[in-house]
Each structure stands twice: as structure tokens, then as C-alpha cells.
Design a protein around this motif. Structure first.
Motif, PDB file in Angstrom:
ATOM      1  N   MET A   1      17.708  28.596  29.368  1.00 60.77           N
ATOM      2  CA  MET A   1      19.020  28.116  28.998  1.00 60.77           C
ATOM      3  C   MET A   1      19.049  26.969  28.321  1.00 60.77           C
ATOM      4  SD  MET A   1      22.566  28.063  30.995  1.00 60.77           S
ATOM      5  CE  MET A   1      22.667  29.590  31.277  1.00 60.77           C
ATOM      6  N   PRO A   2      19.435  26.969  26.679  1.00 60.07           N
ATOM      7  CA  PRO A   2      19.306  25.719  26.112  1.00 60.07           C
ATOM      8  C   PRO A   2      20.287  24.501  26.695  1.00 60.07           C
ATOM      9  CG  PRO A   2      20.696  27.114  24.876  1.00 60.07           C
ATOM     10  CD  PRO A   2      20.106  27.938  26.041  1.00 60.07           C
ATOM     11  N   THR A   3      19.821  23.318  26.593  1.00 64.64           N
ATOM     12  CA  THR A   3      20.889  22.220  26.790  1.00 64.64           C
ATOM     13  C   THR A   3      21.918  22.266  26.088  1.00 64.64           C
ATOM     14  OG1 THR A   3      18.745  20.822  27.335  1.00 64.64           O
ATOM     15  CG2 THR A   3      20.829  19.791  26.679  1.00 64.64           C
ATOM     16  N   SER A   4      23.252  22.054  26.963  1.00 64.96           N
ATOM     17  CA  SER A   4      24.537  21.957  26.078  1.00 64.96           C
ATOM     18  C   SER A   4      24.705  20.466  25.705  1.00 64.96           C
ATOM     19  CB  SER A   4      25.641  22.445  26.853  1.00 64.96           C
ATOM     20  OG  SER A   4      25.502  21.590  28.258  1.00 64.96           O
ATOM     21  N   MET A   5      25.340  20.329  24.559  1.00 64.35           N
ATOM     22  CA  MET A   5      25.977  19.247  24.155  1.00 64.35           C
ATOM     23  C   MET A   5      27.302  19.039  23.627  1.00 64.35           C
ATOM     24  SD  MET A   5      24.004  17.234  20.769  1.00 64.35           S
ATOM     25  CE  MET A   5      24.643  15.435  20.283  1.00 64.35           C
ATOM     26  N   PRO A   6      28.085  18.148  23.937  1.00 64.59           N
ATOM     27  CA  PRO A   6      29.645  18.151  23.678  1.00 64.59           C
ATOM     28  C   PRO A   6      29.436  17.949  22.274  1.00 64.59           C
ATOM     29  CG  PRO A   6      29.119  16.074  24.991  1.00 64.59           C
ATOM     30  CD  PRO A   6      27.834  16.828  25.193  1.00 64.59           C
ATOM     31  N   CYS A   7      30.660  18.599  21.598  1.00 66.24           N
ATOM     32  CA  CYS A   7      30.825  18.224  20.284  1.00 66.24           C
ATOM     33  C   CYS A   7      32.381  17.918  19.982  1.00 66.24           C
ATOM     34  CB  CYS A   7      29.898  19.426  19.318  1.00 66.24           C
ATOM     35  SG  CYS A   7      31.015  20.942  19.443  1.00 66.24           S
ATOM     36  N   PRO A   8      32.712  17.041  19.006  1.00 62.44           N
ATOM     37  CA  PRO A   8      33.869  17.055  18.301  1.00 62.44           C
ATOM     38  C   PRO A   8      34.377  18.055  17.500  1.00 62.44           C
ATOM     39  CG  PRO A   8      32.471  15.562  17.046  1.00 62.44           C
ATOM     40  CD  PRO A   8      31.609  16.479  18.003  1.00 62.44           C
ATOM     41  N   SER A   9      35.795  17.957  17.269  1.00 58.88           N
ATOM     42  CA  SER A   9      36.249  18.915  16.301  1.00 58.88           C
ATOM     43  C   SER A   9      35.931  18.524  14.725  1.00 58.88           C
ATOM     44  CB  SER A   9      37.665  19.209  16.601  1.00 58.88           C
ATOM     45  OG  SER A   9      37.791  20.096  17.559  1.00 58.88           O
ATOM     46  N   ILE A  10      35.173  19.190  13.949  1.00 60.69           N
ATOM     47  CA  ILE A  10      34.997  18.558  12.684  1.00 60.69           C
ATOM     48  C   ILE A  10      34.975  19.906  11.915  1.00 60.69           C
ATOM     49  CG2 ILE A  10      33.364  17.533  11.092  1.00 60.69           C
ATOM     50  CD1 ILE A  10      32.186  15.736  13.271  1.00 60.69           C
ATOM     51  N   ARG A  11      35.507  19.859  10.736  1.00 57.63           N
ATOM     52  CA  ARG A  11      35.308  20.996   9.629  1.00 57.63           C
ATOM     53  C   ARG A  11      34.357  20.390   8.410  1.00 57.63           C
ATOM     54  NH1 ARG A  11      40.696  24.573   9.394  1.00 57.63           N
ATOM     55  NH2 ARG A  11      40.730  25.423  11.587  1.00 57.63           N
ATOM     56  N   ILE A  12      33.594  21.112   8.375  1.00 57.08           N
ATOM     57  CA  ILE A  12      32.299  20.925   7.126  1.00 57.08           C
ATOM     58  C   ILE A  12      32.569  21.681   6.034  1.00 57.08           C
ATOM     59  CG2 ILE A  12      29.856  20.490   6.860  1.00 57.08           C
ATOM     60  CD1 ILE A  12      31.013  21.155  10.370  1.00 57.08           C
ATOM     61  N   PRO A  13      32.709  20.964   4.990  1.00 51.58           N
ATOM     62  CA  PRO A  13      32.795  21.739   3.598  1.00 51.58           C
ATOM     63  C   PRO A  13      31.281  22.277   3.071  1.00 51.58           C
ATOM     64  CG  PRO A  13      32.662  19.493   3.134  1.00 51.58           C
ATOM     65  CD  PRO A  13      32.546  19.458   4.617  1.00 51.58           C
ATOM     66  N   VAL A  14      31.194  23.192   2.238  1.00 52.59           N
ATOM     67  CA  VAL A  14      30.012  23.684   1.517  1.00 52.59           C
ATOM     68  C   VAL A  14      29.468  22.933   0.288  1.00 52.59           C
ATOM     69  CG1 VAL A  14      29.021  25.677   0.660  1.00 52.59           C
ATOM     70  CG2 VAL A  14      30.278  26.155   2.704  1.00 52.59           C
ATOM     71  N   GLU A  15      28.111  22.721   0.380  1.00 46.81           N
ATOM     72  CA  GLU A  15      27.540  21.909  -0.734  1.00 46.81           C
ATOM     73  C   GLU A  15      26.622  22.790  -1.400  1.00 46.81           C
ATOM     74  OE1 GLU A  15      26.207  18.049   0.041  1.00 46.81           O
ATOM     75  OE2 GLU A  15      26.588  18.327   2.056  1.00 46.81           O
ATOM     76  N   LEU A  16      26.397  22.594  -2.627  1.00 52.39           N
ATOM     77  CA  LEU A  16      25.340  23.308  -3.353  1.00 52.39           C
ATOM     78  C   LEU A  16      24.112  22.931  -2.938  1.00 52.39           C
ATOM     79  CD1 LEU A  16      25.045  25.293  -5.804  1.00 52.39           C
ATOM     80  CD2 LEU A  16      24.779  23.233  -7.255  1.00 52.39           C
ATOM     81  N   LEU A  17      23.089  23.723  -2.743  1.00 49.94           N
ATOM     82  CA  LEU A  17      21.876  23.509  -2.235  1.00 49.94           C
ATOM     83  C   LEU A  17      20.850  22.772  -3.349  1.00 49.94           C
ATOM     84  CD1 LEU A  17      19.665  23.485   0.104  1.00 49.94           C
ATOM     85  CD2 LEU A  17      18.850  25.843  -0.596  1.00 49.94           C
ATOM     86  N   THR A  18      20.490  21.790  -3.357  1.00 46.88           N
ATOM     87  CA  THR A  18      19.704  21.309  -4.431  1.00 46.88           C
ATOM     88  C   THR A  18      18.746  20.306  -3.833  1.00 46.88           C
ATOM     89  OG1 THR A  18      20.775  19.120  -4.860  1.00 46.88           O
ATOM     90  CG2 THR A  18      21.469  21.158  -6.061  1.00 46.88           C
ATOM     91  N   GLN A  19      17.396  20.259  -4.207  1.00 40.40           N
ATOM     92  CA  GLN A  19      16.420  19.151  -3.655  1.00 40.40           C
ATOM     93  C   GLN A  19      16.901  17.892  -3.394  1.00 40.40           C
ATOM     94  OE1 GLN A  19      13.504  20.042  -2.432  1.00 40.40           O
ATOM     95  NE2 GLN A  19      13.898  18.091  -1.713  1.00 40.40           N
ATOM     96  N   SER A  20      17.817  17.233  -4.558  1.00 37.25           N
ATOM     97  CA  SER A  20      18.011  15.952  -4.247  1.00 37.25           C
ATOM     98  C   SER A  20      18.982  15.826  -3.009  1.00 37.25           C
ATOM     99  CB  SER A  20      18.746  15.234  -5.393  1.00 37.25           C
ATOM    100  OG  SER A  20      19.935  16.060  -5.819  1.00 37.25           O
ATOM    101  N   SER A  21      19.925  16.899  -2.737  1.00 38.92           N
ATOM    102  CA  SER A  21      20.891  16.607  -1.851  1.00 38.92           C
ATOM    103  C   SER A  21      20.293  17.298  -0.473  1.00 38.92           C
ATOM    104  CB  SER A  21      22.138  17.608  -2.120  1.00 38.92           C
ATOM    105  OG  SER A  21      21.816  18.898  -2.126  1.00 38.92           O
ATOM    106  N   PHE A  22      19.182  17.892  -0.478  1.00 41.38           N
ATOM    107  CA  PHE A  22      18.568  18.448   0.496  1.00 41.38           C
ATOM    108  C   PHE A  22      17.378  17.598   1.127  1.00 41.38           C
ATOM    109  CE2 PHE A  22      16.007  21.765   3.002  1.00 41.38           C
ATOM    110  CZ  PHE A  22      17.029  22.095   4.176  1.00 41.38           C
ATOM    111  N   SER A  23      16.960  16.416   0.513  1.00 43.00           N
ATOM    112  CA  SER A  23      15.773  15.823   0.449  1.00 43.00           C
ATOM    113  C   SER A  23      15.429  15.251   1.920  1.00 43.00           C
ATOM    114  CB  SER A  23      15.591  14.671  -0.331  1.00 43.00           C
ATOM    115  OG  SER A  23      16.498  13.849  -0.516  1.00 43.00           O
ATOM    116  N   GLN A  24      16.314  14.857   2.742  1.00 48.02           N
ATOM    117  CA  GLN A  24      16.085  14.294   4.153  1.00 48.02           C
ATOM    118  C   GLN A  24      15.635  15.299   5.114  1.00 48.02           C
ATOM    119  OE1 GLN A  24      20.541  13.141   4.915  1.00 48.02           O
ATOM    120  NE2 GLN A  24      19.299  12.612   6.934  1.00 48.02           N
TER     121      GLN A  24
END
Length: 315
Positions: A1-24
Motif C-alpha cells: 500500500m502506498p504512503t498517503s500524503m495530505p494535499c490541499p485543494s488546488i486546480r491546475i490549468p493545462v499547459e502545452l507540452l514543449t521542451q522549454s516548459s518541461f525541461s526540469q
């Protein structure tokens, strides 16, 4: 069973997948000729040579594979493996107003009125995983760049420092880390002297990881940084490599039909070293948890709401 982690309520927008935006987080593999970015925003082309008696172009080093299993606690060697994942479309829930925090990656109002031709749905991110000692490359098959009815989401998060991970779950990170060898020989001690008595070098030798792309260097035992989680939409002509140790959601297909992915990675058969998971549980005061907001047009194409390409998507 995986470790559980509490998370806040956050809504995330969708970005375009490009090498510069994804590099990290890793690398994006695509034919530069098919890029949707304007020329001014494209990265330099990879090295290219003529191949197959002049009938093909060969792009050199389009992604980088890392095998860091020498750092694994078991020291069990890994081998290259190639699997296939047949990923069915995910069920999205209808949009509803929320008091969730907007993501730092998209300064938009998620409850604003949409264009009458647009459809807004929600994808709940319930689990994140990582492969701490290997890169993992997902290569879609049978999906065209022009396919507007089926795409896939790439959902990733940075890694928290170890101390921050302890604050989030009130105990040390749950996963094994390489044991630090404390006892050192006289030779090891003198080897750190400068200039070195063995080579006369004035500077210490570079780390074995300095030659790696930052996304592929060991991330440490930290948990995912949920407040900086990001979501990208990929088309059929894009493959993606997650850097070793990058936290990511299982592949999320959006649309009408499944996508077949060929997946290339290393593995040594030790479960906790090959894959580590964290289940995300909304805080007791959280309204919904981590949610990716998926807007699509009348044809079913996912719209980009943050980062590069967002303005174009709204025109």
C-alpha cells in the motif's frame, strides 16, 4: 500500500507540452518540423545527419536514458526493459464551482464563463509515482498529431527537500535512500586534499552527475511538491521521457479511444527501487484535493489555459 500524503485543494490549468516548459522534469521527443511553436520560441535543433542512403534525416541524442541503480540500497544491477501500456481514456467529472486555490502556473479564474462551444471537465489526481533510479520514456503508437479526439496529459511535480517531506507526513521520507559510508580510509581522506597528493589537481574532480541533464540527476528521498504540480497536454507526435526520480501521475489519456504506449526504462526487480507511489488524500478542511481542469473545444481537442500557447488557444 502506498504512503498517503495530505494535499490541499488546488486546480491546475493545462499547459502545452514543449521542451522549454518541461525541461526540469525530463525531455520531449518530437520532430522539430511538426512543432506548433513559432520559430522565435523553439529551442535549437538537435544534431541531424543524413541516413538511409539519403532517404532519411537522423536526429542525434533526442533523449537521454539514465541508469542510476548503482545508488540503490540493494545494489542489485538493472537491465533495460521495454513494455507496452494500453491506456484507456480516463473518466472526467463535470465542472463545478470551487473555492480551490488556483495553481501558481495559471493566473486564471476557473469559474469564469467559458465560450458556449467549450466544455470544461475535471480530472482528480489521486496518486503520484516515481522511478528513483531510472528514466522512463513513453512513446505513443497509432496516434496522429492531427487527432483532435484523443490526447494525453503529462502530470508532474518537483521533489521537496527532505526536511519539508518530514513536515508533510510527520515522519522521515518513506522510501529507502543510499546508505552513506561514514568510515573512510586514509587514502580517501588524503584524496580530498588540494592539491591532490595523487594527481596534483588543484580542484576536486567533477561529480559523476555533473554531466547529466538536471532532470536526470538523483532527486533525493523527498515527497512531491504538490503546490507546484503541473499538467501538460501532448499530441500523438510527441513522446516524453521522465527524468530519473521525477514524480508523475500515471499516464492519463483524454478522449475517445485508448492509446498504446511503448515504455522504455531500466529495472532490477526490487519493487520499492523500481517504483515508489504516494496516494494523495485531501486535507480534512480541503474541498476536493488536486484537480486538473480540462477544457476542450467542440471537436474534443484539449485547450491550453496556461503558459506558451494559451493566448492562441483562446482566439
Amino acid at each position: 500500500m502506498p504512503t498517503s500524503m495530505p494535499c490541499p485543494s488546488i486546480r491546475i490549468p493545462v499547459e502545452l507540452l514543449t521542451q522549454s516548459s518541461f525541461s526540469q522534469f525530463g525531455t520531449v521527443i518530437e520532430n522539430p518540423a511538426h512543432s506548433t511553436l513559432p520559430p522565435s520560441q523553439r529551442l535549437p535543433l538537435p544534431d541531424v545527419v543524413s541516413a538511409n542512403q539519403g532517404s532519411a534525416l537522423k536526429f542525434i541524442d533526442v533523449t537521454h536514458l539514465s541508469n542510476l541503480y548503482n545508488l540503490a540500497p540493494s545494489k542489485k544491477p538493472a537491465r533495460a526493459v521495454m513494455n507496452m501500456f494500453v491506456c484507456a481514456p480516463r473518466e472526467l467529472r463535470p465542472h463545478e464551482p470551487s473555492e480551490s486555490m488556483p495553481s501558481s502556473w495559471g493566473d486564471i479564474d476557473f469559474d469564469e464563463d467559458t465560450d458556449g462551444n467549450d466544455d470544461r471537465q475535471l480530472f482528480d489526481v489521486q496518486i503520484l509515482e516515481r522511478h528513483p533510479f531510472t528514466t522512463q520514456t513513453f512513446i505513443p503508437m497509432g496516434l496522429s498529431q492531427a487527432d483532435r479526439h484523443t490526447q494525453y496529459l503529462v502530470i508532474v511535480a518537483p521533489t521537496l527537500p527532505t526536511a519539508a517531506s518530514r513536515r508533510n507526513i510527520d515522519r522521515p521520507p518513506p522510501y529507502p535512500t543510499p546508505k552513506i559510508k561514514k568510515s573512510k580510509s586514509i587514502k580517501d581522506i588524503f584524496a580530498k586534499a588540494r592539491p591532490s597528493p595523487f594527481t596534483n589537481e588543484a580542484a576536486p574532480p567533477p561529480s559523476q552527475f555533473s554531466r547529466l541533464h538536471p532532470s536526470q540527476r538523483p532527486k533525493g528521498p523527498g515527497l512531491p511538491d504538490l503546490k507546484n504540480l503541473r499538467a501538460f497536454v501532448a499530441t500523438g507526435n510527441q513522446a516524453v521521457t521522465y527524468g530519473a526520480g521525477t514524480w508523475h501521475a500515471p499516464m492519463a489519456v483524454v478522449g475517445d479511444r485508448p492509446i498504446d504506449f511503448v515504455v522504455v526504462q531500466f529495472a532490477n526487480g526490487v519493487g520499492i527501487e523500481d517504483c515508489q507511489e504516494v496516494a494523495l488524500t485531501p486535507d480534512k478542511n480541503a474541498e476536493e484535493g488536486l484537480v486538473v481542469t480540462v477544457d476542450s473545444d467542440a471537436s474534443g481537442k484539449v485547450l491550453v489555459k496556461a503558459g506558451i500557447g494559451s493566448v492562441k488557444a483562446r482566439l
